[in-house]
Design an enzyme around this catalytic site. Structure first.
Site, PDB file in Angstrom:
ATOM      1  N   CYS A 201     -16.805  83.833  47.582  1.00 52.01           N
ATOM      2  CA  CYS A 201     -16.354  83.551  46.512  1.00 52.01           C
ATOM      3  C   CYS A 201     -14.856  82.961  46.350  1.00 52.01           C
ATOM      4  O   CYS A 201     -14.487  82.199  45.515  1.00 52.01           O
ATOM      5  CB  CYS A 201     -16.419  84.714  45.508  1.00 52.01           C
ATOM      6  SG  CYS A 201     -15.647  86.016  46.041  1.00 52.01           S
TER       7      CYS A 201
ATOM      8  N   HIS B  73      -7.550  55.181  48.259  1.00 50.58           N
ATOM      9  CA  HIS B  73      -7.743  54.395  47.085  1.00 50.58           C
ATOM     10  C   HIS B  73      -6.765  54.725  45.943  1.00 50.58           C
ATOM     11  O   HIS B  73      -6.239  55.914  46.039  1.00 50.58           O
ATOM     12  CB  HIS B  73      -9.162  54.259  46.557  1.00 50.58           C
ATOM     13  CG  HIS B  73      -9.624  55.300  45.607  1.00 50.58           C
ATOM     14  ND1 HIS B  73      -9.782  56.472  46.221  1.00 50.58           N
ATOM     15  CD2 HIS B  73     -10.046  55.243  44.427  1.00 50.58           C
ATOM     16  CE1 HIS B  73     -10.478  57.078  45.396  1.00 50.58           C
ATOM     17  NE2 HIS B  73     -10.340  56.561  44.222  1.00 50.58           N
TER      18      HIS B  73
ATOM     19  N   HIS C  70     -19.747  80.531  40.571  1.00 53.64           N
ATOM     20  CA  HIS C  70     -19.432  81.647  41.627  1.00 53.64           C
ATOM     21  C   HIS C  70     -20.347  81.531  42.771  1.00 53.64           C
ATOM     22  O   HIS C  70     -21.460  80.730  42.995  1.00 53.64           O
ATOM     23  CB  HIS C  70     -19.528  82.914  41.062  1.00 53.64           C
ATOM     24  CG  HIS C  70     -20.709  83.377  40.397  1.00 53.64           C
ATOM     25  ND1 HIS C  70     -20.860  84.591  40.293  1.00 53.64           N
ATOM     26  CD2 HIS C  70     -21.819  82.615  39.954  1.00 53.64           C
ATOM     27  CE1 HIS C  70     -22.150  84.737  39.971  1.00 53.64           C
ATOM     28  NE2 HIS C  70     -22.703  83.639  39.643  1.00 53.64           N
TER      29      HIS C  70
ATOM     30  N   HIS D 129      -6.212  55.147  41.772  1.00 55.57           N
ATOM     31  CA  HIS D 129      -6.549  55.058  40.069  1.00 55.57           C
ATOM     32  C   HIS D 129      -5.492  54.675  39.288  1.00 55.57           C
ATOM     33  O   HIS D 129      -4.609  55.222  38.649  1.00 55.57           O
ATOM     34  CB  HIS D 129      -6.754  56.441  39.900  1.00 55.57           C
ATOM     35  CG  HIS D 129      -8.093  56.920  40.232  1.00 55.57           C
ATOM     36  ND1 HIS D 129      -8.600  58.239  40.053  1.00 55.57           N
ATOM     37  CD2 HIS D 129      -9.057  56.408  41.018  1.00 55.57           C
ATOM     38  CE1 HIS D 129      -9.644  58.383  40.562  1.00 55.57           C
ATOM     39  NE2 HIS D 129     -10.080  57.376  41.433  1.00 55.57           N
TER      40      HIS D 129
ATOM     41  N   ASP E 198     -16.338  59.088  43.496  1.00 54.92           N
ATOM     42  CA  ASP E 198     -15.530  59.156  44.670  1.00 54.92           C
ATOM     43  C   ASP E 198     -16.051  60.581  45.246  1.00 54.92           C
ATOM     44  O   ASP E 198     -15.942  60.714  46.698  1.00 54.92           O
ATOM     45  CB  ASP E 198     -14.047  59.670  44.119  1.00 54.92           C
ATOM     46  CG  ASP E 198     -13.154  58.521  43.551  1.00 54.92           C
ATOM     47  OD1 ASP E 198     -13.708  57.305  43.784  1.00 54.92           O
ATOM     48  OD2 ASP E 198     -12.375  58.855  42.934  1.00 54.92           O
TER      49      ASP E 198
ATOM     50  N   HIS F 174     -14.516  90.243  43.062  1.00 54.71           N
ATOM     51  CA  HIS F 174     -15.501  88.906  43.067  1.00 54.71           C
ATOM     52  C   HIS F 174     -14.636  88.071  41.993  1.00 54.71           C
ATOM     53  O   HIS F 174     -14.171  88.510  40.927  1.00 54.71           O
ATOM     54  CB  HIS F 174     -16.884  89.236  42.507  1.00 54.71           C
ATOM     55  CG  HIS F 174     -17.676  88.107  42.651  1.00 54.71           C
ATOM     56  ND1 HIS F 174     -18.163  87.269  43.676  1.00 54.71           N
ATOM     57  CD2 HIS F 174     -18.670  87.511  41.445  1.00 54.71           C
ATOM     58  CE1 HIS F 174     -19.174  86.328  43.118  1.00 54.71           C
ATOM     59  NE2 HIS F 174     -19.216  86.578  41.831  1.00 54.71           N
TER      60      HIS F 174
END
Length: 241
Positions: A119, A66, A195, A68, A79, A183
């Protein structure tokens, strides 16, 4: 060829949103344009049940497409909710380009599985929704104990640079029981981060205490746009509703 057909269809429908499907058959992929039957087609799109049936009868539905018109090149909250229901990739036409968004899992509430949903996966998927694609790599458990520095290897060569003050969308590297950055979290503003920790569901957390004290560094992508963070917020809003 498919992208040209998609762009031509969007231009023909302007200022209304165009819509259609990418279909895969034995002869290859093709674009199936549909009619936007929405009550307010300049604001959103709706595909008729007949066109859905026609698409699934024609072959494998690879992506929903589609546009925009005069909008932003990211998926809206509606969406993302729609993509979750359809379980397929969504392609978006904006500013004369076709943006392709994989059907990634919602960013919040993911089960942890190292190397699959962790992560790094969360970081890559969030940035993908924001319009920036980052490479993946295989990673062993506790790679930081084996002389590897995978986050620093990823960020620097792929368009990130180090900053001192976090803005929404920035990547915050954290040391969890290690001197190495092992991390990653995405800063969401208002002292919040997104996270995914081991043995926990992905979630938003307050960026203070442990997370703040063990921060290694903060990184920003050179192509980051403010609307990119809107894409992340749209996903989180779609997941919470």
């Amino acid at each position: 060829m498919i992208e040209k057909l998609i762009l031509d269809h969007a231009a023909t429908c302007y200022p209304a949103e165009s819509c259609g499907f990418v279909i895969a058959t034995e002869k290859g992929r093709h674009y199936m344009p549909c009619i936007n039957i929405a009550d307010r087609p300049t604001e959103y799109f709706e595909i008729s049940p007949d066109d859905w049936l026609r698409a699934h009868t024609a072959g494998e539905v690879v992506a929903l497409v589609h546009s925009h018109p005069d909008g932003l090149p990211v998926l809206s909250e509606c969406d993302r909710a729609g993509q979750k229901r359809t379980s397929i990739d969504w392609w978006l036409v904006c500013d004369g380009k076709v943006y392709k968004f994989n059907n990634v899992p919602p960013l919040i509430g993911r089960e942890f599985e190292h190397g699959v949903l962790d992560c790094l996966t969360l970081l890559r998927d969030a940035y993908h929704l924001s319009g920036i694609n980052l490479p993946d790599y295989s990673r062993e458990d506790e790679w930081w104990k084996k002389g590897q520095d995978l986050y620093l290897d990823l960020l620097g060569p792929n368009g990130f640079y180090q900053v001192t003050e976090a803005q929404p969308g920035d990547v915050i590297l954290i040391c969890l029981g290690s001197e190495k950055a092992n991390h990653a979290a995405i800063y969401c503003g208002d002292q919040q981060v997104l996270h995914h920790c081991s043995q926990r569901l992905s979630k938003r957390d307050v960026y203070s205490g442990f997370w703040l004290n063990y921060t290694h560094s903060i990184w920003r992508h050179k192509e980051w746009q403010q609307y990119g963070f809107m894409a992340i917020c749209n996903d989180m809003a779609a997941s919470s509703n």
